[in-house]
Design a protein around this motif. Structure first.
Motif, short mmCIF file in Angstrom:
data_model
loop_
_atom_site.label_atom_id
_atom_site.label_comp_id
_atom_site.label_asym_id
_atom_site.label_seq_id
_atom_site.Cartn_x
_atom_site.Cartn_y
_atom_site.Cartn_z
N ALA A 1 -3.99 -0.88 -1.73
CA ALA A 1 -4.44 -1.40 -0.43
C ALA A 1 -4.86 -2.86 -0.56
O ALA A 1 -5.36 -3.28 -1.61
CB ALA A 1 -5.60 -0.56 0.09
N GLY B 1 3.74 3.34 7.36
CA GLY B 1 2.88 2.35 6.69
C GLY B 1 2.77 1.03 7.42
O GLY B 1 2.19 0.08 6.91
N ALA B 2 3.36 0.96 8.64
CA ALA B 2 3.25 -0.30 9.39
C ALA B 2 1.82 -0.48 9.89
O ALA B 2 1.19 0.48 10.35
CB ALA B 2 4.22 -0.29 10.56
N THR B 3 1.32 -1.69 9.77
CA THR B 3 -0.04 -2.01 10.22
C THR B 3 -0.01 -3.37 10.91
O THR B 3 0.99 -4.07 10.84
CB THR B 3 -1.01 -2.13 9.02
N GLY B 4 -1.10 -3.73 11.52
CA GLY B 4 -1.17 -5.07 12.11
C GLY B 4 -1.74 -6.08 11.12
O GLY B 4 -2.19 -7.15 11.52
N TYR B 5 -1.69 -5.76 9.84
CA TYR B 5 -2.36 -6.57 8.81
C TYR B 5 -1.97 -8.06 8.87
O TYR B 5 -2.82 -8.94 8.84
CB TYR B 5 -2.03 -5.99 7.43
N TYR C 1 5.52 2.04 19.67
CA TYR C 1 5.74 1.75 18.24
C TYR C 1 6.12 2.99 17.44
O TYR C 1 6.65 2.88 16.34
CB TYR C 1 4.49 1.11 17.65
N THR D 1 4.29 -8.44 5.57
CA THR D 1 3.81 -7.07 5.85
C THR D 1 4.47 -6.45 7.08
O THR D 1 4.07 -5.38 7.51
CB THR D 1 2.28 -7.06 5.99
N LYS E 1 -3.46 -9.98 11.79
CA LYS E 1 -4.90 -10.25 11.64
C LYS E 1 -5.13 -11.36 10.61
O LYS E 1 -5.98 -12.22 10.79
CB LYS E 1 -5.62 -8.97 11.20
N HIS F 1 0.82 -1.22 0.00
CA HIS F 1 0.00 0.00 0.00
C HIS F 1 0.86 1.27 0.00
O HIS F 1 0.36 2.36 -0.23
CB HIS F 1 -1.01 -0.01 1.16
N LYS G 1 4.60 -3.71 13.67
CA LYS G 1 3.78 -2.52 13.93
C LYS G 1 4.62 -1.27 14.10
O LYS G 1 4.07 -0.19 14.35
CB LYS G 1 2.99 -2.74 15.23
N PRO H 1 4.19 3.38 12.58
CA PRO H 1 2.95 3.40 11.78
C PRO H 1 2.97 4.50 10.71
O PRO H 1 2.39 4.32 9.63
CB PRO H 1 1.85 3.69 12.81
#
Ligand code: FDA
Length: 391
Positions: A129, A167-171, A331, A158, A174, A33, A161, A164
Motif C-alpha cells: 500500500a 484495485g482502482a482508487t482515486g489515489y 465506475y 495509478t 488526490k 497495492h 477510478k 474499483p
C-alpha cells in the motif's frame, strides 16, 4: 530505500515507463497495492488484450486540450509497440476497425512487460500500500507499507477510478491535488448507459438483442453494434458514445445503419405487401426490435396499406430512433475514466508537472481518454515511453 525513480502503479503505463527508465540505467522501483501486475491488461479485450489500434490519431482521444497527446503518440507510435510485440514472438491479428488483439492470451503482454522490466533491472513490489508523497530536499519521500522510500523522481501511474474491485482508487488524483495541480472533473466513460423506468419498461423484451446500428450524440456518431440490456443500452456503439454523452441530452439510434429502409420497404410492398409491417421491418433488423419500432411508430395494418409518406416516416424513425439515457452504470463497469490531471499542468513531451519538477503523471490518471479499441493502451505505452526517456 533510496532509488532514482519510483513508479506508483504497475499497470500498463507504469510498467512501460519503468522499462524505459531502467534501460537508461536508472535505479527504478515500481510499487503497487495489487497482488499481481497488469491486472487490467490480463482481463482486457475479453482476455486477448486489444493492445493498440492501427488508426491511432490524436482526434480519437478526449481531453480538455486535444493537442496534448500528439507529441507522445507521435514519438512512440502503434508501430513501435507492434515491433515490441513481434520481437517478443507474440502472435496477433486485426479484429475489426484497426483493433489489434493477441491470438493467444493477454497474459503474454503482461509476461512480456514483466520480462522486460526484469531485464532492465527494475524492482517490483506488489501487495504494498502507498501513503503520502512529500517533497524532501531535491527529491521526494514516498510512504509505503514497507516503509519510506526516497526517490529523485516520482512517476504517478495509478490509473483511473474504473472497476474499483480490481484495485482502482482515486489515489493519483488526490496526490495531484496535494501538490496543487488542477484536475478536470472525472466521470465514467466507455460505459453502458441506463434508462428511466418508463422508457425501459417497453424495451425490456429486447434485453439481449443486438443490432448493427449507429449511436449519435450531437455531431458525433459511432457505427457498431448496439445491445439492449436489462438496464438500458450497451454494445460498442453505446460505449463509444457514452464518452461524449452528458446528462440531460438525448441520443439518436440508427437501428438499420447502412441500409436504405425507405427504399427497402417500398420494394417489399411492390413485391407483394400483404405482410405485417413488423415482418417487413424484420428483414432489416432483429425481429423483436422490428416489433418495437412498429409499436412506437403507431402505424397499423399491412405493408400494402401504407402510403409512401408513411413508409418514409417509419424509415426515418428506425434510422433516427430517439432515446434519452438518464445515467450510466458507473465506475463499476466503465472501461475508463474521463478527465483527470489537467494537461495544462503537464509538459506534453515529458509528462512532468510544470510546477513540481521531478513529479510525472502518465496513463489513465491524466485527462486523456481514448476511444474503445486499443486507444487507451496506446496512450499508456506512449505516455510511459515519453516519461521513461526523461525521468
Ligand atoms: P491501470 O489501471 O492499468 O494501472 C494502475 C495501477 O495502479 C493498478 O495496477 C492499480 O492496482 C495501481 N493502483 C491504483 N491505486 C493504487 C494505490 N492507491 N496504491 C497502489 N497502487 C495503486 N484499453 C485498451 O486499449 N484495450 C482494451 O482491450 C481494453 N480493455 C479493457 C477492459 C476492461 C474490463 C477495462 C476495465 C479496461 C480496458 N481498457 C482497455 C482500458 C485500459 O485497461 C486502461 O486504459 C489502462 O489499463 C490504463 O493503464 P494505466 O497504467 O494508466 O492504469
Amino acid at each position: 530505500m533510496q532509488v532514482d525513480v519510483i513508479v506508483l502503479g504497475a499497470g500498463a503505463a507504469g510498467m512501460f515507463a519503468a522499462i524505459e527508465a531502467g534501460r537508461r540505467g536508472r535505479r527504478v522501483l515500481v510499487v503497487d497495492h495489487a497482488q499481481a501486475a497488469g491486472e487490467k491488461i490480463r482481463i482486457s479485450g475479453g482476455g486477448r488484450c486489444n493492445f493498440t489500434n492501427l488508426g491511432i490519431t490524436a482526434d480519437r482521444f478526449l481531453s480538455k486540450n486535444p493537442r496534448f497527446a500528439v507529441s507522445a503518440l507521435k514519438r512512440f507510435t502503434q508501430w513501435d509497440f507492434i515491433a515490441r510485440v513481434d520481437a517478443a514472438g507474440i502472435p496477433w491479428h486485426e479484429k475489426t476497425l484497426g483493433q489489434l488483439f493477441c491470438d493467444g492470451s493477454a497474459k503474454q503482454i503482461v509476461q512480456m512487460l514483466l520480462r522486460d522490466m526484469d531485464k532492465a533491472g527494475v524492482t517490483l513490489w506488489l501487495g504494498c500500500a502507498l501513503g503520502a508523497v512529500t517533497r524532501d530536499g531535491t527529491g521526494f519521500r514516498v510512504d509505503s507499507a514497507r516503509g519510506p522510500i526516497w526517490a529523485e523522481k516520482v512517476i504517478v501511474a495509478t490509473g483511473g477510478k474504473s472497476i474499483p474491485k480490481m484495485g482502482a482508487t482515486g489515489y493519483g488524483y488526490k496526490l495531484a491535488e496535494s501538490f496543487g495541480l488542477p484536475l478536470v472533473e472525472t466521470r465514467p466513460a466507455l460505459v453502458p448507459l441506463t434508462l428511466a423506468e418508463q422508457e425501459l419498461e417497453p424495451l425490456k423484451p429486447l434485453a439481449g438483442t443486438s443490432v448493427a446500428g449507429r449511436a449519435v450524440c450531437g455531431r458525433i456518431g459511432f457505427e457498431e453494434a448496439i445491445l439492449f440490456t436489462h438496464r438500458g443500452l450497451s454494445g460498442p456503439a453505446i460505449l463509444q458514445i457514452s464518452s461524449y454523452w452528458r446528462e440531460g441530452t438525448g441520443l439518436t439510434l440508427d437501428l438499420a445503419a447502412g441500409q436504405d429502409l425507405a427504399a427497402g420497404l417500398r420494394n417489399a410492398r411492390q413485391a407483394g405487401g400483404r405482410i405485417a409491417l413488423r415482418t417487413a421491418l424484420a428483414r432489416f433488423m432483429p425481429e423483436k426490435l422490428a416489433r418495437h419500432v412498429e409499436i412506437v411508430s403507431g402505424f397499423t395494418g399491412n405493408l400494402a396499406d401504407q402510403a409512401n409518406a408513411a413508409l418514409d416516416r417509419l424509415a426515418a424513425l428506425a434510422h433516427g430512433f430517439p432515446i434519452m439515457p438518464v445515467g450510466s452504470e458507473g465506475y463499476r463497469t466503465a472501461e475508463v475514466t474521463l478527465g483527470g490531471v489537467d494537461t495544462d499542468a503537464l509538459d506534453a513531451r515529458t509528462m512532468e508537472a510544470k510546477s513540481v519538477p521531478g513529479l510525472y503523471f502518465i496513463g489513465e490518471v491524466v485527462d486523456v481518454t481514448g476511444w474503445l479499441g486499443g486507444y487507451n493502451f496506446q496512450w499508456a505505452w506512449s505516455s510511459g515511453w515519453a516519461v521513461g526517456q526523461h525521468a
